[in-house]
Scaffold this active site. Structure first.
Site, PDB file in Angstrom:
ATOM      1  N   CYS A 200       0.775  -1.240   0.000  1.00  0.00           N
ATOM      2  CA  CYS A 200       0.000   0.000   0.000  1.00  0.00           C
ATOM      3  C   CYS A 200       0.811   1.298   0.000  1.00  0.00           C
ATOM      4  CB  CYS A 200      -0.935   0.010   1.202  1.00  0.00           C
ATOM      5  SG  CYS A 200      -1.992  -1.447   1.335  1.00  0.00           S
TER       6      CYS A 200
ATOM      7  N   HIS B 135      -2.562   6.845   4.587  1.00  0.00           N
ATOM      8  CA  HIS B 135      -1.542   5.811   4.793  1.00  0.00           C
ATOM      9  C   HIS B 135      -0.136   6.256   4.392  1.00  0.00           C
ATOM     10  CE1 HIS B 135      -0.837   1.152   4.811  1.00  0.00           C
ATOM     11  NE2 HIS B 135      -0.394   1.773   5.900  1.00  0.00           N
TER      12      HIS B 135
END
Length: 661
Positions: free
Chosen positions: A242, A317
């Site tokens: 990610c 993130h």
């Protein structure tokens, strides 16, 4: 009998004391959080040895206590000078949520005084216990000395769990070039002369997880982007996990350049459970980096400087404080989570100007079934408000948290596909994406909005790679080959329903959007940063001429944890046939270019043979997208060239990690 203070220069106590002094000096020289943790570990071990000496030998060894004090002083000094927050460590609970405006002393970098006060507060128990131990031992207070040394051990452990662990990145910074570039961007973009941008990034969505690519459930609204626009059938994330992929998408640079080579964990100050995530980033990523550094130039910063309204929605993130926050990285507004949905803490926030606060409570997303709807409502409201009340075009970054596990789906969509929560979740997202398209059409903005749809990497526990090898976290095709759809009705760049087989990757998005939207600087077209390496290249040659953009000089890289696992790029078949003139293979006869991919050494993806490695492994993706056959023995000079190219790239990376020009 009195406890005596041993002032003699016995070897062991002096050695222990000297180690403490050296550890403190090493921390101040190296400036690494890892060394601070080593110092904290030294405190715990030394406190235990002191306790054993007091109990078993009835002596307090002054050199040990002095080493303890010097090591502690080193930690305090380090975080006072180079700390990246106000210095209160895990005393500020991340589960409470706060706005910086309401907690000026507990957020941001603070000041010298707040860092001094905060770090002294954290160390106060062990400082007092050390002083008391010395006084009690000197005055022969046996029981009190024992108790003081015992609690020194306990609170040395507590200090590690609560100590400040945020410090400034210890790497070459690029602030000057960052600021100069953004000042140079021409702020000339308005609704009349520039398209909007809607960049949709899914999380762990596989290549075969949309019906346009063969999914066995329907995603009509996602598909419509390609049906009304174009599809790239060979598009890649720049990392198979990610955070690094998001770094690449927003900066046009490979994550290695920003010490962002792995998943970024929360640094929110909390002692539960054991503040473990607070320790992770600075060790795993190195150089004290806790996210995407603020001196990276993001596509959002560029578009904001050019006159766009910028908003980010969903999953960030890429860091959770200071320079790492989305609204310190070019976005005017952020709604969503700073963290991934399987980490603690996890909640939705609203954020502006680097200040954030929790909007639905800390428990609201333990059941995340409403996440898609909530994010949809926020991005819809923001776009509507921007279009209605300003003359600015918009750049919207729509980073869905789905279908990353743990999976949740709204009540209306549960069981809709008959295929489980994964497919239901994607179907729900598709529905709300269609609603967003409807809003854009009602606002009269759909035709002049560039819509991009892709994923950050391949699927993990569930999902379809469409028979590609591997999945998330692997450098094989299934881990990094992802859907890519693009639409711009007013752009006249490609014909409706076009499909392109040339390869591209997410680092190409930044330069592509700059060119498509006509971003200029000082009147110069396609204005990109010049002080640093930009690894991406515009995809316009693919759309306009169907020409490969990734060749030997600019290969697609597949990296994992600071190591280059493979490279791929296009070879001209004319050039290959000059060397392999006797070959009559269909792949050479029927293609103008061939996509090769090369692994120097990669672990087998079959868990039954986890100890086996593929070495000197060459694939032709043009006719073998499943990476089933090693062609190195057939094309040995190609394998040798790509092997040498990998070595050249890694050497250049190590010599100039941040890509400074």
């Amino acid at each position: 009998m009195k406890i005596q203070i041993d002032k003699s220069m016995k070897k062991f106590p002096v050695t222990i004391g000297a180690v403490g002094a050296l550890a403190a000096i090493a921390l101040l020289i190296l400036r690494l959080n890892l060394v601070a943790i080593v110092n904290a570990a030294y405190l715990m071990i030394t406190a235990l040895i002191i306790f054993l000496g007091v109990i078993a030998k009835k002596k307090l060894y002054v050199p040990m206590l002095a080493g303890y004090g010097l090591s502690l002083l080193g930690i305090i000094t380090y975080f006072v000078i180079w700390g990246a927050d106000a210095g209160f460590g895990a005393f500020t609970s991340g589960l409470a949520g706060f706005s910086s405006a309401s907690h000026t002393l507990l957020t941001g970098e603070g000041s010298f005084l707040t860092r001094l006060g905060g770090n002294l507060l954290l160390a106060l128990p062990v400082i007092l216990l050390g002083v008391l131990l010395f006084v009690f031992a000197k005055n022969g207070k046996k029981i009190l000395s024992g108790l003081s040394s015992f609690f020194l051990v306990i609170f040395s452990v507590v200090f590690l769990l609560t100590m400040n662990l945020r410090s400034e990145p210890n790497t070459k910074r690029l602030w000057e070039g960052h600021n100069d570039y953004l000042k140079g961007v021409d702020k000339n973009k308005t609704k009349k002369n520039s398209p909007n941008v809607l960049f949709v990034l899914m999380d762990d969505l596989g290549y075969g997880d949309i019906s346009l690519n063969g999914a066995i459930y329907e995603t009509p609204n996602i598909d419509s982007i390609g049906e009304e626009g174009a599809e790239l059938t060979n598009f890649y994330s720049s990392y198979s996990v990610c955070s690094p992929a998001r770094f690449a998408a927003l900066t046009g640079r490979y994550p290695y350049r920003g010490h962002a080579d792995n998943v970024i964990y929360p640094t929110v100050n909390t002692i539960s459970p054991f503040a473990a995530t607070r320790l992770f980033n600075s060790i795993e990523m190195g150089a004290n980096v806790d996210g995407m550094m603020g001196d990276e130039i993001t596509v959002a910063e560029t578009f904001k400087a050019a006159g766009y309204a910028t908003g980010a929605f969903g999953k960030w993130h890429l860091g959770d404080y200071g320079e790492y926050l989305p609204t310190n990285q070019g976005f005017d507004y952020f709604y969503g989570s700073h963290h991934v949905n399987d980490m603690t803490p996890f909640y939705h926030v609203t954020e502006e100007n680097g200040e954030w606060e929790i909007v639905h409570g800390t428990d609201e997303l333990k059941d995340q079934k409403d996440a898609t709807k909530l994010i949809h409502e926020e991005i819809t409201e923001w776009i509507t408000d921007t279009v209605t009340n300003s003359d600015e075009p918009f750049f919207a970054y729509y980073a869905s948290p789905w279908p990353h596990a743990p999976l949740f789906v709204g009540d209306e969509f549960r069981g809709k596909t008959g295929m489980g929560t994964y497919a239901d979740c994607v179907t729900e997202f598709d529905y709300y994406l269609g609603e967003l398209f409807g809003t854009l059409e009602e606002l009269g903005e759909l035709d002049d909005t560039i819509i991009i749809f892709t994923s950050d990497n391949g699927p993990a526990l569930q999902g379809s790679t469409n028979e590609l090898r591997g999945g998330k976290y692997l450098a094989y095709e299934g881990g990094q080959k992802v859907p890519f759809l693009i639409r711009w009705d007013n752009g006249n760049i490609f014909e409706k329903g076009s499909s392109f087989d040339e390869s591209a990757t997410v680092v190409d998005l930044f330069p592509t959007l700059v060119e498509m939207c006509g971003i200029t600087g000082g009147g110069k077209e396609n204005y990109m940063p010049t002080d640093r390496e930009i690894d991406g290249t515009s995809m316009l040659p693919i759309f306009e001429e169907e020409t490969p953009i990734h060749t030997k000089d600019n290969p697609i890289l597949h990296m994992k944890r600071e190591k280059l696992k493979s490279i791929q790029y296009a070879f001209s078949t004319d050039a290959l046939l000059k060397e392999y003139s006797d070959y009559d293979f269909d792949v050479l006869k029927n293609n103008e270019y061939i996509q090769f991919k090369y692994f120097q050494n990669i672990q087998n993806d079959n868990s039954a043979f986890f100890d086996k490695f593929r070495k000197n492994w060459l694939h032709i993706l043009t006719d073998d997208s499943g990476e089933n056959y090693n062609r190195a023995e057939v094309y040995p000079t190609v394998a040798e060239e790509m092997n040498n190219r990998m070595n050249e790239i890694m050497t250049a990376f190590k010599e100039n990690r941040r890509g400074i020009k």
